[in-house]
Every structure is written in C-alpha cells, then in structure tokens.
Enzyme design. Sequence first.
Site, PDB file in Angstrom:
ATOM      1  N   HIS A 192       0.802  -1.232   0.000  1.00 50.65           N
ATOM      2  CA  HIS A 192       0.000   0.000   0.000  1.00 50.65           C
ATOM      3  C   HIS A 192       0.828   1.272   0.000  1.00 50.65           C
ATOM      4  O   HIS A 192       0.272   2.363  -0.049  1.00 50.65           O
ATOM      5  CB  HIS A 192      -0.976   0.029   1.186  1.00 50.65           C
ATOM      6  CG  HIS A 192      -0.304   0.249   2.515  1.00 50.65           C
ATOM      7  ND1 HIS A 192       0.277  -0.767   3.217  1.00 50.65           N
ATOM      8  CD2 HIS A 192      -0.113   1.370   3.252  1.00 50.65           C
ATOM      9  CE1 HIS A 192       0.799  -0.292   4.346  1.00 50.65           C
ATOM     10  NE2 HIS A 192       0.575   1.010   4.390  1.00 50.65           N
TER      11      HIS A 192
HETATM   12  C1  UD1 Z   1      -2.416   5.484   5.766  1.00 53.38           C
HETATM   13  C2  UD1 Z   1      -1.166   6.048   6.423  1.00 53.38           C
HETATM   14  C3  UD1 Z   1      -0.034   5.052   6.289  1.00 53.38           C
HETATM   15  C4  UD1 Z   1      -0.430   3.697   6.804  1.00 53.38           C
HETATM   16  C5  UD1 Z   1      -1.715   3.231   6.147  1.00 53.38           C
HETATM   17  C6  UD1 Z   1      -2.146   1.963   6.792  1.00 53.38           C
HETATM   18  C7  UD1 Z   1      -0.727   8.470   6.356  1.00 53.38           C
HETATM   19  C8  UD1 Z   1       0.050   9.531   5.676  1.00 53.38           C
HETATM   20  N1  UD1 Z   1      -0.743   7.274   5.754  1.00 53.38           N
HETATM   21  O1  UD1 Z   1      -2.142   5.332   4.371  1.00 53.38           O
HETATM   22  O2  UD1 Z   1       1.071   5.504   7.056  1.00 53.38           O
HETATM   23  O3  UD1 Z   1       0.599   2.786   6.535  1.00 53.38           O
HETATM   24  O4  UD1 Z   1      -2.731   4.231   6.347  1.00 53.38           O
HETATM   25  O5  UD1 Z   1      -3.100   1.274   6.091  1.00 53.38           O
HETATM   26  O6  UD1 Z   1      -1.306   8.719   7.382  1.00 53.38           O
HETATM   27  N2  UD1 Z   1      -9.496   4.684   1.636  1.00 53.38           N
HETATM   28  C9  UD1 Z   1     -10.681   4.009   1.555  1.00 53.38           C
HETATM   29  N3  UD1 Z   1     -11.251   3.578   2.716  1.00 53.38           N
HETATM   30  C10 UD1 Z   1     -10.694   3.771   3.921  1.00 53.38           C
HETATM   31  C11 UD1 Z   1      -9.488   4.460   3.988  1.00 53.38           C
HETATM   32  C12 UD1 Z   1      -8.900   4.915   2.831  1.00 53.38           C
HETATM   33  O7  UD1 Z   1     -11.235   3.813   0.480  1.00 53.38           O
HETATM   34  O8  UD1 Z   1     -11.274   3.336   4.940  1.00 53.38           O
HETATM   35  C13 UD1 Z   1      -8.881   5.143   0.367  1.00 53.38           C
HETATM   36  C14 UD1 Z   1      -9.227   6.576   0.072  1.00 53.38           C
HETATM   37  O9  UD1 Z   1      -9.409   6.749  -1.269  1.00 53.38           O
HETATM   38  C15 UD1 Z   1      -7.954   7.323   0.474  1.00 53.38           C
HETATM   39  C16 UD1 Z   1      -6.873   6.295   0.217  1.00 53.38           C
HETATM   40  O10 UD1 Z   1      -7.473   5.037   0.484  1.00 53.38           O
HETATM   41  O11 UD1 Z   1      -7.777   8.488  -0.250  1.00 53.38           O
HETATM   42  C17 UD1 Z   1      -5.684   6.496   1.096  1.00 53.38           C
HETATM   43  O12 UD1 Z   1      -6.056   6.601   2.481  1.00 53.38           O
HETATM   44  P1  UD1 Z   1      -5.141   7.425   3.525  1.00 53.38           P
HETATM   45  O13 UD1 Z   1      -5.617   7.217   4.907  1.00 53.38           O
HETATM   46  O14 UD1 Z   1      -4.978   8.823   3.075  1.00 53.38           O
HETATM   47  O15 UD1 Z   1      -3.738   6.786   3.319  1.00 53.38           O
HETATM   48  P2  UD1 Z   1      -3.315   5.263   3.325  1.00 53.38           P
HETATM   49  O16 UD1 Z   1      -2.681   4.942   2.034  1.00 53.38           O
HETATM   50  O17 UD1 Z   1      -4.444   4.427   3.816  1.00 53.38           O
HETATM   51  N1  UDP Z   2      -3.413  -6.097   8.637  1.00 53.07           N
HETATM   52  C1  UDP Z   2      -4.680  -6.657   8.714  1.00 53.07           C
HETATM   53  N2  UDP Z   2      -5.336  -6.967   7.546  1.00 53.07           N
HETATM   54  C2  UDP Z   2      -4.779  -6.755   6.326  1.00 53.07           C
HETATM   55  C3  UDP Z   2      -3.488  -6.189   6.263  1.00 53.07           C
HETATM   56  C4  UDP Z   2      -2.832  -5.862   7.425  1.00 53.07           C
HETATM   57  O1  UDP Z   2      -5.193  -6.897   9.812  1.00 53.07           O
HETATM   58  O2  UDP Z   2      -5.431  -7.058   5.315  1.00 53.07           O
HETATM   59  C5  UDP Z   2      -2.747  -5.715   9.889  1.00 53.07           C
HETATM   60  C6  UDP Z   2      -1.357  -6.267  10.080  1.00 53.07           C
HETATM   61  O3  UDP Z   2      -1.362  -7.478  10.743  1.00 53.07           O
HETATM   62  C7  UDP Z   2      -0.677  -5.202  10.925  1.00 53.07           C
HETATM   63  C8  UDP Z   2      -1.371  -3.927  10.501  1.00 53.07           C
HETATM   64  O4  UDP Z   2      -2.557  -4.309   9.845  1.00 53.07           O
HETATM   65  O5  UDP Z   2      -0.937  -5.461  12.289  1.00 53.07           O
HETATM   66  C9  UDP Z   2      -0.492  -3.126   9.599  1.00 53.07           C
HETATM   67  O6  UDP Z   2      -1.233  -2.171   8.922  1.00 53.07           O
HETATM   68  P1  UDP Z   2      -0.813  -1.551   7.551  1.00 53.07           P
HETATM   69  O7  UDP Z   2       0.064  -2.459   6.794  1.00 53.07           O
HETATM   70  O8  UDP Z   2      -2.060  -1.082   6.917  1.00 53.07           O
HETATM   71  O9  UDP Z   2      -0.013  -0.239   8.001  1.00 53.07           O
HETATM   72  P2  UDP Z   2       1.513   0.073   8.350  1.00 53.07           P
HETATM   73  O10 UDP Z   2       1.938  -0.813   9.459  1.00 53.07           O
HETATM   74  O11 UDP Z   2       2.297  -0.112   7.093  1.00 53.07           O
HETATM   75  O12 UDP Z   2       1.479   1.514   8.735  1.00 53.07           O
END
Ligand code: UD1
Ligand code: UDP
Length: 366
Positions: A208
Amino acid sequence: MVATIDLIAAARPNFMKVAPLCKALAAEGQWCRPRLVHTGQHYDANMSDAFFRDLGLPDPDIHLGVGSGTHAEQTAGVMVAYEKVCREQRPDWVVVVGDVNSTLACTLAATKLCIPVAHLEAGLRSRDRTMPEEINRLATDALADLLWTPSPDADENLRAEGVPADRIERVGNIMIDSLEMMRPAIEDRRHFEALGLPAGHYGVMTLHRPSNVDDSTRLAALCEVIDGVTQRLPMVFPVHPRTRQRLESFGLWERLAGLPGLRLIEPAGYVDFMSLVFASQFVLTDSGGVQEETTYLRIPCLTLRESTERPITVTEGTNRLIKSESVLAQVDAILSGDWIAGRIPDRWDGKTAGRVVASLRERLGA
Ligand code: UD1
Ligand code: UDP
C-alpha cells in the site's frame, strides 16, 4: 482526581496499538479514564469496524469523522476537529501511536493547548523524507512530551536529534501485546482453510505504500513479479483500498485477478489476517507493522522498500529489504530453506502496555 487520557486511533495500524493499552488502562480504574478518540482517517468497515470487533475495543467515545483527503486537508481536518474536543472537554494526557497523519495532527492540536502528549512507537526513522510517515514521525517526536520507544535504535535516533534522556522511555513493541492478546483466536481461526490454501505452503502479500502503488509503471512491474511468485507457490493478497483504486485505474486489476495462483481478497480483519500469516511460508510486504509481526513469529519477510524505519527486523529478525528484480531469487531461497532464523528483540514480549501504564501512572503521580 481521575485523569482523562485520550487514546487516538485513526487508521488500520493504530487499532492494534491502542487495544492492549485501552484494556490495561480500563483495568486500572482508580486514577485514570481512557477516552477513545477515532479520527475517522480510515472508515471502511473492513479498515476500521472489523478491528474494533476483533480486538474487543469499545465504541469510540468521540468520533471526529474526518475521512480522506490530501495530506494538508486530512491533517488540518483532524487538527480543527480535535482542537475543538480539547477545548470543550480537555483531557489530562493525550496518547498518540504510530506515524499516520492523525498522529501528527492530534499532537499539534494538543501541544498548542499545553496538554501533555505521549507518543507510543517513538523514535523510528527511515531517513527517507519522501515518505509522509517520516515527516509525521519527526514532527511528532519533536513536539511530544514523552517518547515511548520500541527498540534501542529508536532511542539512539532520538538522542542524536538532541532529545533529553528524561523524555525517552523504552517500553517495547505494543504490536506484540495485541498479537499475544489475540493469539487463541488467531490460532483457532485457520482462515487459510476457508480460502482453500494449503497450510504452510502459501505466501501472504500486502502492498500500500505510495512509492509502490501510485506509479503505474512501478505497479505494472510489481504485477509481473507477483505472476512469477504465484508460479512457485499460491499467494493470498488482501488488497488495501488505495492499492485497489490504483490497480483499477491503471487497468491492472484484471491482470492480477486472472492469475490462477493468486487469491485477491478484501482487506482482512486482524484475526483473519494474522491467521493467514501464522500458517504462511513467507510474507511479501511494504507494511511497517507486518515487518514486526513476521520477525516476532520468525516467518521470512521480503520487504519491497529501499529503507525501513524498523531496522531491528533486519539486524535481529527475519526481514530483508529487497528490490523488485530480486524477489523471485529471494522466494527461491526461502522455498529451499535458506533463510535466517532470527531472534526476537528485547521487550517484544507482550508486556509493553503494562510498562506504558506504569510510565503514565508515574507521570501523573497516581
Ligand atoms: C495510511 C497512512 C499510512 C499507513 C496506512 C495503513 C498516512 C500519511 N498514511 O495510508 O502511514 O501505513 O494508512 O493502512 O497517514 N481509503 C478508503 N477507505 C478507507 C481508507 C482509505 O477507500 O477506509 C482510500 C481513500 O481513497 C484514500 C486512500 O485510500 O484516499 C488512502 O487513504 P489514507 O488514509 O490517506 O492513506 P493510506 O494509504 O491508507
Ligand atoms: N493487517 C490486517 N489486515 C490486512 C493487512 C494488514 O489486519 O489485510 C494488519 C497487520 O497485521 C498489521 C497492521 O494491519 O498489524 C499493519 O497495517 P498496515 O500495513 O495497513 O499499516 P503500516 O503498518 O504499514 O502503517
């Protein structure tokens, strides 16, 4: 006096960090009241509600409902909403976790109102400022009053930035508390069976990070790599919403969906996901938390990144940072049993929440 302690939860990787602490603080009863604040950064049922259910988290006391946006929009949205909460129902302490935009936003809002802030998972540094999380980490740690670190490298990073020793406390890795808290449920779940995957003979992948998924050429190259991996063993890929959007808009979704060895699934709940990891042969990821979970479980982890803010997973654990060109060779090494056993870092022991509670109790003079 009963102290109100705000626990800020925002995005998927926050919920498992907050859950053991929420439980430990609730069990204290006398001197503190945890107040769970959900900023709404993640909001889909499978990115948020599923984790509350799995981890036994109570419904949030306060929901800011901020949602998605650009970095500035999201950070500012959380600041405005949380500042209002702090002014109207002032907490005694604020605990932020991890490195997401909401972590920084709540730290900024609270510190400007002179409310003390503690950062759980402080001190991690990738030294790559193109990562939005690195900016969040640097700014949060510069402002927070109390920095709870997971590992010695984090202590060293903070000291090198001039942080006084009395602001740093090494409490260990809270992710391991959640994993141990949920272990019985994880071991019972056997989600790989529901997906028709052979125990011990499949891989799990997650992707991601914007550096991997936001560029169409890069993501197309990764799809080729995934094709090669699935010719060696079956893979399951719970697809993050950002990644799904990119795959669809770049016209790559059908390419992946057509691979016979790949199970493309919705983002998995914590127990489902960890049960898939538990029985896997290796993990291919760019996640932060997954690098730690695999080190703790001693499962080989291939991290598709140039740098990691969690170097201890490489120096002590089972993690390797790899380029896309070397994935297939590394998978072959894993399949032939050629991988380091790794060891579990100090204070990754499931007792971090207890150390955090003791630290707060001392700070509050309770
Ligand atoms: C965010 C965090 C990242 C973390 C990740 C975990 C920041 C800068 N990024 O990234 O550090 O590793 O979460 O998963 O805070 N979206 C949905 N549904 C949701 C959430 C998001 O559809 O419930 C889509 C939206 O289009 C959104 C995009 O995902 O614009 C990105 O979501 P966002 O929270 O901005 O960043 P992540 O890539 O999820
Ligand atoms: N995780 C989960 N379901 C998924 C992918 C990840 O429960 O489909 C859990 C994973 O075990 C870990 C956490 O989400 O505990 C990590 O989140 P993510 O990779 O979204 O964020 P990051 O750690 O990179 O910020």
